[in-house]
Scaffold this motif. Structure first.
Motif, short mmCIF file in Angstrom:
data_model
loop_
_atom_site.label_atom_id
_atom_site.label_comp_id
_atom_site.label_asym_id
_atom_site.label_seq_id
_atom_site.Cartn_x
_atom_site.Cartn_y
_atom_site.Cartn_z
N TRP A 231 0.93 -1.19 0.11
CA TRP A 231 -0.21 0.10 -0.11
C TRP A 231 0.85 1.16 -0.02
N ALA A 232 2.10 1.13 0.42
CA ALA A 232 2.62 2.42 0.51
C ALA A 232 3.44 2.63 -1.01
N ALA A 233 3.74 1.58 -1.68
CA ALA A 233 4.30 1.66 -3.08
C ALA A 233 2.77 2.17 -3.88
N TYR A 234 1.73 1.57 -3.48
CA TYR A 234 0.63 2.17 -4.46
C TYR A 234 0.23 3.58 -4.01
N ILE A 235 0.24 4.03 -2.83
CA ILE A 235 0.12 5.45 -2.75
C ILE A 235 1.22 6.42 -3.38
N LEU A 236 2.35 6.03 -3.20
CA LEU A 236 3.45 6.60 -3.84
C LEU A 236 3.49 6.40 -5.19
N ASP A 237 3.09 5.57 -6.14
CA ASP A 237 2.88 5.24 -7.23
C ASP A 237 1.83 6.24 -7.80
N ILE A 238 0.54 6.37 -7.07
CA ILE A 238 -0.40 7.18 -7.72
C ILE A 238 -0.25 8.71 -7.64
N ALA B 270 -4.89 5.27 1.14
CA ALA B 270 -5.06 4.17 0.18
C ALA B 270 -6.23 4.05 -0.57
N GLU B 271 -7.21 4.57 0.36
CA GLU B 271 -8.44 4.92 -0.19
C GLU B 271 -8.60 5.99 -1.29
N LEU B 272 -7.95 6.93 -0.85
CA LEU B 272 -7.97 8.21 -1.67
C LEU B 272 -7.07 8.03 -3.04
N ALA B 273 -6.37 7.27 -2.79
CA ALA B 273 -5.41 6.91 -3.97
C ALA B 273 -6.01 6.40 -5.08
N LEU C 260 -15.64 11.37 -3.75
CA LEU C 260 -14.68 12.31 -2.89
C LEU C 260 -15.77 12.69 -1.44
N ASP C 261 -16.98 13.00 -1.91
CA ASP C 261 -17.88 13.08 -0.89
C ASP C 261 -17.91 12.12 0.31
N ALA C 262 -18.04 10.75 -0.43
CA ALA C 262 -18.24 9.74 0.65
C ALA C 262 -17.15 9.61 1.30
N TRP C 263 -15.86 9.68 0.36
CA TRP C 263 -14.63 9.46 1.32
C TRP C 263 -14.54 10.52 2.59
N THR C 264 -14.73 11.75 2.32
CA THR C 264 -14.50 12.77 3.33
C THR C 264 -15.51 12.32 4.44
N LEU C 265 -16.57 11.69 4.49
CA LEU C 265 -17.44 11.56 5.47
C LEU C 265 -16.86 10.36 6.30
N ARG C 266 -15.73 9.60 5.65
CA ARG C 266 -15.11 8.42 6.53
C ARG C 266 -14.18 8.91 7.36
N VAL C 267 -13.64 10.13 7.06
CA VAL C 267 -12.59 10.86 7.90
C VAL C 267 -12.88 11.36 9.16
#
Length: 578
Positions: free
Chosen positions: A210-217, A256-259, A287-294
């Motif tokens: 997941w670290a590589a996935y985030i950095l890659d995106i 990771a979810e945001l990526a 993005l709106d749904a992701w924000t509500l999970r923060v």
């Protein structure tokens, strides 16, 4: 006499070479030219090369233990307890394993970057790169162990270190190697499919993937390069049981979810893609749904940029939290810019001027303005003790300033233009404080952003009918050069794909689809372009070659003895760590 003439003519004619053998005829290999001792020598195993004469000591190991939290704060790709246990082993320094030597030396190099006083970064950088040479020297060994988890971790650490520099091209290449090695090791396959993996092994694989996935995106959406995970069916579930409830792991999961959303938004901005309105609407909903999970205490709000700065905003937040917010604002801006591209495409279909597309999406124009403001607003919360952290984040406010420059120059008489100018001024003051008070190597960034601010300020002043000097030589840049602001607005709103691509052209060395636009803007503003492929904002201290991390260019095929190649590194002071 005739016979003599015939002999002379035949002598002057070129001798025809024998016809080449047919393609299916095997060509004999001159194996006999190798003496037996040469054949034996070529059959020996490869020897490890030496690129640096400096080696780790106990002081560097102590530094790693104290700096590990900072190195892995944003992307915790390693289990901290395991690493600390390895470092405390009696023979940690002399352990010959290539993976361990690469991880250890890269972590030392990264620790120096994160723990050096911000004003001394340029002075200590050569010390950091000396240790990274040790890691780089074992890279060929790591490539031959491509299915090893340790080798994958080591190359990932190297890619993360390189991302702290301005050499975005080398950082992307190292990251691509790291991801391919992870795929060879099966990290993209769901861990639960292998019942032989222990919980710690699952955590090691999950964190690294997941670290590589985030950095890659992040690399992809910021530079325009295609992601290495583009055609990969990601089967690993981010809601792994090894994730704790700590703030660091919470932010890691959210990144990771945001990526995934970033990746889909970036696909709408590629040079060949025509943005899909349905996809863009879906991305906004995601993005709106992701924000509500923060969690509420760290939830980003892109409307915060529309509020005036107050005392509570000056409270410094953790780097991972601020980076989470910056990436979110950038993702919002990506969607808005993709809507602008869609409007431009629709305008062309209806044979309307491309500039008319700008008028077709007022809501997304407003959201792009708010997201850019929120990005600049976040600078008041960013910790400024580490130049490495600051440089990693700086692409976002530079991109936001370019977005605001486009918006202000396009609509200089807009009622909110004055507020945009105040945020421009706050960014310039921030950079001035870094340069003059902290001794930070950001003079070129400051000069460039100050010119952005001047163009925007002159455009607003002209739109509101400010009194102009009688002498044309004293006129603002936007008037004296024939509507500079209008030319820049057209470049950014009609020619450029995305402000971040323009920003990366200024601060990196990876060409992208907006690099030519960036060069044209630099020419309009009389900003000299950088050398050796780097953009004009790049500090010398962030160019690897400044610290000797390069191969001799005068004669690439020649061999340079290690002693001569490392004369500079061998003579440097070990600094305050030993």
């Amino acid at each position: 006499m005739e016979s003599i003439m015939r002999q002379q003519n035949s002598a002057s004619e070129p001798v025809s070479s024998p016809p080449p053998p047919p393609q299916d005829t095997p060509i004999p290999i001159p194996i006999g030219r190798f003496a037996p001792w040469q054949q034996e020598e070529c059959s020996k195993s490869l020897n490890r090369i030496i690129l640096s004469r400096i080696t780790a000591e106990s002081s560097e190991l102590s530094l790693v233990k104290h700096a590990l939290d900072s190195v892995c704060a944003e992307l915790p790709f390693l289990r901290t307890p395991w690493l600390l246990d390895q470092v405390e082993q009696p023979g940690a320094i002399c352990m010959p394993d290539a993976s361990w030597q690469a991880i250890l030396n890269t972590l030392i190099a990264s620790s120096i970057c994160f723990k050096t006083v911000i004003g001394s970064f340029a002075e200590m950088a050569v010390y950091s790169w000396a240790f990274f040479r040790n890691a780089y020297a074992v890279l060929p060994e790591l490539l031959l162990h491509g299915d090893s988890l340790g080798a994958s971790q080591a190359v990932m650490a190297m890619a993360m270190f390189m991302s702290l520099s301005a050499d975005t091209r080398s950082a992307a290449l190292l990251l691509s190697i790291a991801i391919r090695m992870q795929i060879s090791a099966g990290l993209h396959i769901q861990a639960s499919a292998d019942g032989n993996l222990s919980p710690t092994d699952q955590e090691d694989r999950g964190r690294l993937f997941w670290a590589a996935y985030i950095l890659d995106i992040d690399t992809s959406v910021n530079t325009g390069l295609p992601p290495a995970h583009a055609s990969l069916n990601v089967a690993v579930n981010i809601s792994e049981r090894w994730l704790s409830t700590s703030l660091r792991d919470t932010v890691f999961r959210l990144r990771a979810e945001l990526a995934g959303i970033q990746s889909r938004a970036g696909a709408q901005l590629t040079i060949l893609a025509v943005p899909s309105e349905a996809d863009l609407v879906a991305l906004e909903s995601e993005l709106d749904a992701w924000t509500l999970r923060v969690p509420l205490e760290i939830r980003p709000d892109y409307e915060c940029g529309n509020k005036p700065l107050c005392a509570t905003d000056a409270e410094v937040a953790d780097v991972p939290v601020v980076m989470l917010h910056l990436v979110y604002y950038n993702c919002r801006t990506m969607v808005c810019w993709a809507f602008a591209r869609l409007a431009a495409f629709q305008a062309l279909q209806h044979r309307q001027p491309i500039s008319a597309a700008y008028e077709r999406a007022p809501a997304h124009r407003s959201m792009a303005r708010s997201s850019a403001r929120a990005t600049l607003h976040s600078l008041s919360q960013f910790p400024t003790q580490s130049f490495a952290d600051l440089w990693r984040a700086l692409c976002y406010p530079i991109s936001a300033s370019i977005a605001l420059l486009a918006i202000v120059c396009k609509e200089p008489a807009h009622p909110e233009a004055q507020t945009d100018l105040s945020l421009f001024a706050s960014f310039v003051r921030f950079l001035e404080g870094m340069v003059r008070d902290q001794g930070c190597d950001l003079e070129r960034v400051l000069d460039g952003v100050a010119k952005f601010e001047k163009v925007a300020k002159d455009a607003v002043g002209a739109a509101f009918g400010s009194v102009m000097p009688v002498n044309p030589a004293l006129w603002p840049l936007s008037i004296a050069s024939g509507c500079t602001s209008k030319a820049i607005a057209n470049k950014l709103t009609c020619s450029a794909h995305y402000p971040m691509y323009v920003a990366q052209s200024f601060i990196g060395n990876t060409p992208n689809i907006d690099t030519e636009v960036a060069k044209q803007i630099a020419e309009i503003l009389e900003i000299p372009w950088g050398e050796n492929g780097y953009g004009p904002f790049v500090p010398d201290s962030l160019i690897p070659a400044t610290h000797g991390f390069m191969f001799g260019s005068s004669n690439p095929g020649s061999h340079t003895p290690p002693d001569a190649m490392n004369s500079q590194v061998g003579n440097i002071s070990r600094g305050p760590f030993g």
